[in-house]
Scaffold this motif. Structure first.
Motif, PDB file in Angstrom:
ATOM      1  N   MET A  86       5.874   5.192  -4.813  1.00  0.00           N
ATOM      2  CA  MET A  86       4.892   5.201  -3.758  1.00  0.00           C
ATOM      3  C   MET A  86       5.588   5.281  -2.429  1.00  0.00           C
ATOM      4  N   GLU A  87       4.833   5.663  -1.434  1.00  0.00           N
ATOM      5  CA  GLU A  87       5.399   5.536  -0.126  1.00  0.00           C
ATOM      6  C   GLU A  87       4.908   6.570   0.855  1.00  0.00           C
ATOM      7  N   ASN A  88       3.631   6.833   0.714  1.00  0.00           N
ATOM      8  CA  ASN A  88       2.976   7.748   1.608  1.00  0.00           C
ATOM      9  C   ASN A  88       2.672   7.106   2.952  1.00  0.00           C
ATOM     10  N   ASN A  89       2.468   5.770   2.979  1.00  0.00           N
ATOM     11  CA  ASN A  89       2.080   5.049   4.193  1.00  0.00           C
ATOM     12  C   ASN A  89       0.963   5.767   4.897  1.00  0.00           C
ATOM     13  N   GLU A 114       0.946  -4.981  -7.221  1.00  0.00           N
ATOM     14  CA  GLU A 114       0.446  -3.850  -6.445  1.00  0.00           C
ATOM     15  C   GLU A 114      -1.070  -3.673  -6.551  1.00  0.00           C
ATOM     16  N   THR A 115      -1.607  -3.641  -7.778  1.00  0.00           N
ATOM     17  CA  THR A 115      -3.046  -3.412  -7.923  1.00  0.00           C
ATOM     18  C   THR A 115      -3.884  -4.537  -7.322  1.00  0.00           C
ATOM     19  N   VAL A 130      -2.835  -4.075   0.878  1.00  0.00           N
ATOM     20  CA  VAL A 130      -2.570  -2.642   0.972  1.00  0.00           C
ATOM     21  C   VAL A 130      -3.667  -2.031   1.836  1.00  0.00           C
ATOM     22  N   ASN A 131      -3.281  -1.235   2.841  1.00  0.00           N
ATOM     23  CA  ASN A 131      -4.287  -0.647   3.729  1.00  0.00           C
ATOM     24  C   ASN A 131      -5.175   0.337   2.972  1.00  0.00           C
ATOM     25  N   ASP A 132      -6.373   0.537   3.456  1.00  0.00           N
ATOM     26  CA  ASP A 132      -7.387   1.311   2.731  1.00  0.00           C
ATOM     27  C   ASP A 132      -6.951   2.737   2.416  1.00  0.00           C
ATOM     28  N   THR A 141       2.369  -2.687   4.195  1.00  0.00           N
ATOM     29  CA  THR A 141       0.994  -2.628   3.694  1.00  0.00           C
ATOM     30  C   THR A 141       0.788  -1.435   2.754  1.00  0.00           C
ATOM     31  N   ASP A 142       1.873  -0.907   2.205  1.00  0.00           N
ATOM     32  CA  ASP A 142       1.803   0.112   1.161  1.00  0.00           C
ATOM     33  C   ASP A 142       2.257  -0.473  -0.171  1.00  0.00           C
TER      34      ASP A 142
END
Length: 431
Positions: free
Chosen positions: A1-4, A262-263, A271-273, A377-378
């Protein structure tokens, strides 16, 4: 992951997003990587010529090098300028670098023969025989963000490590870069096989380029790549290739515990929306291709999204196209039944989640550091703490290096130079 993919992605104006262990710069909404758009790039881009390996007679020889393509050359000042443009500490930059795209044989998630690409980077100068860093990148939706495809900040980590005097192997994974097919996002098994076979292909490339490798491997990775790095380390210590010896392990912000860290964080606000929406949609569509989770996408996604989500994640859409095509939140995207199911997974969904977890449940015989940040927040720091707890149960002390209030992507910018210095110290201690 790591799109932010924070809520700011829905606004205009430029912003930086590091999309890899490596990191990817996304400029104003709708933009594409500099090289893909035909814009100038940092440093000197090498001509797109390649040297092909002789036919091996076998089409399933894992790690066989098929082609070696020069893609870029930078002197020391060029590397320093490239990294400094992102705000990175350049104190470890000692050499210029030469970068190549490797095309090599590997296997699909089902074990069939396929090919993949990756970035191989050598320092200009330094030792004749080189240690090797495995650098595994984070979440990328478009294939052109992969390290070997574009001279962009997807190469930060590789150039940082190579300029310190080590060779670097940065796999694109399956279905990204110039590899065929779709990307099996968050399929840890294929992430490991593609990474291991990239290490093997790197040995051949290094010999061909007159810079043989020592066989010592230092593994790092960011976000999705942090998870892959942990699993790759386990494979190497388990004897996956007797020519490769793991020496240290330093993943950054990996989603090591989807089920318990994570979930749950997706649903309690940690985790941001927008990132929750992006990651989960990517995960569900990719996993459904490997392990069918529904008979029809309308079982999971509301209309009109059920008809478009699979196509959005075809490796030919940029995040700037994907995110505006989806609603603002995961709750608006999923049916009520599936939204509830993700919070309390069972059956096939629970099985695919658990298949990606457990990569910290082993006993490394090498030093391990887990880099993260309480401001992420990711991939919340709970993932790193869960990993450290799994290792501690097996008698391994792996400190969690908390980078404080920094964001997900900034965590790598801060951690990367620290990891270089730690690898330097680990190598010096051995010699």
């Amino acid at each position: 992951m790591e799109n932010n993919a924070s809520n700011s992605t829905r606004t205009t104006g430029s912003r930086r997003v590091l999309a890899a262990a490596t990191v990817v710069v996304l400029v104003a909404l709708g933009a594409v990587p500099a090289a893909a758009a035909g814009q100038p790039v940092t440093g000197r881009q090498a001509p797109e010529q390649h040297t092909s390996a002789p036919a091996a007679g076998r089409h399933d020889a894992r790690g066989e090098l098929i082609a070696l393509t020069p893609v870029a050359t930078h002197d020391r000042d060029g590397v320093a300028d490239f990294l400094a443009s992102a705000g990175m500490d350049t104190g470890t930059v000692r050499h210029g670098v030469r970068a190549y795209r490797l095309t090599y044989r590997t296997v699909t998630p089902q074990g069939g023969p396929t090919t993949a690409t990756g970035l191989f980077v050598l320092p200009e100068g330094g030792a004749h025989r080189l240690d090797l860093v495995s650098d595994t990148h984070g979440t990328m939706a478009h294939r052109d963000y992969a390290p070997s495809a574009t001279e962009d900040s997807g190469r930060y980590a590789a150039y940082l490590q190579a300029s310190a005097g080590r060779a670097v192997a940065a796999p694109d994974y399956l279905g990204l870069g110039k590899g065929p097919g779709l990307h099996p996002y968050m399929d840890t098994g294929s992430g490991v096989t593609a990474s291991l076979d990239m290490l093997r292909a790197s040995r051949t490339a290094a010999l061909r380029l007159g810079r043989p490798l020592t066989g010592d491997v230092y593994a790092s990775g960011f976000s999705q790549g942090g998870q892959v790095a942990m699993a790759l380390g386990k494979a190497l210590e388990g004897g996956a290739d007797r020519r490769l010896t793991l020496r240290a392990l330093a993943p950054v912000s990996g989603p090591y515990d989807l089920e318990h860290a994570e979930t749950p964080a997706i649903f309690d606000g940690r985790v941001n929306d927008t990132s929750a929406l992006f990651y989960m949609t990517y995960f569900l569509t990719a996993q459904n291709r490997l392990h069918p989770l529904w008979k029809d996408p309308s079982e999971a996604f509301r209309e009109p999204y059920a008809d478009i989500v699979d196509d959005l994640f075809d490796t030919n859409h940029f995040e700037e196209e994907i995110i505006p095509a989806l609603p603002a939140t995961l709750k608006e995207l999923l049916t009520d039944e599936y939204y509830e199911k993700i919070q309390h997974p069972t059956g096939a969904l629970l099985a695919v989640i658990r298949a990606q977890d457990g990569n910290c449940a082993w006993k490394p015989d090498v030093p391990v550091r887990l880099y993260s940040s309480s401001g992420d927040t990711d991939v919340p720091i709970a993932n790193a703490r869960s990993c450290a707890a799994d290792l501690a149960k097996r008698g391994v002390r792996a400190p969690v290096i908390d980078q404080g209030t920094t964001s997900h992507n900034e965590t790598y910018l801060k951690s990367g130079p620290q990891i270089v210095r730690w690898f330097d110290a680990a190598s010096a201690a051995r010699h």
